[in-house]
Design a protein around this motif. Structure first.
Motif: not given
Length: 170
Positions: A3-6, A163-170
């Protein structure tokens, strides 16, 4: 695939906060903006610049690295550069509703600089409101601009992106 954050960095007031959240979540970052900006000013000297260096250099934050992507000056250059690289489950920081819509259409997530997480359920209404306000301005009318950016906006952004990054890692 990672996953990448842009970060749509053209006039982005929360670049530092987004980088801090990515370091904590161990997510790579691509900062995208036009060539007139010094985008590298947001990056720490100790931040790895690619995946290979991230593995060897930053034991505290493995997986985190930062790339700067300079794009040409022009309307939507950064937006199109982000969209063409975007993968499902990536996350994009933007204040551009049009870009947020494209991001959602690609199966990724989008968050505004004030911490609003864009939703597929409401993006059409967001686009409609933007269109109607633009029509009013073109006709010579006035619309209220955004409220002043506050510390509360910055805190909400950091909290929601974390929260969004934590949720997305699942």
């Amino acid at each position: 695939m990672t996953r990448t954050l842009y970060i749509d960095a053209d006039a982005c007031p929360v670049t530092r906060e987004a980088l801090a959240c990515a370091r904590q979540a161990r997510v790579p970052v691509v900062i995208v903006g036009n060539t007139t900006q010094n985008l590298a000013r947001h990056i720490r000297r100790s931040d790895p610049r690619d995946a290979e260096h991230a593995r060897g250099r930053d034991a505290a934050h493995p997986g985190f690295w930062v790339e700067v992507l300079d794009v040409s000056i022009g309307a939507d250059s950064a937006d199109f550069a982000i969209v063409e690289r975007l993968q499902p489950d990536d996350v994009v920081v933007t204040q551009d509703i049009g870009l947020a819509s494209m991001v959602l259409g690609r199966g990724a997530a989008a968050i505004g600089v004030r911490g609003h997480i864009y939703s597929r359920a409401t993006i059409d209404m967001d686009l409609f409101i933007r269109h109607e306000e633009k029509k009013v301005r073109r006709a010579g009318g006035r619309t209220s601009g955004p409220a002043a950016f506050t510390d509360e906006d910055r805190e909400r952004f950091s909290r929601n992106l974390t929260e969004l990054l934590r949720r997305a890692r699942r």
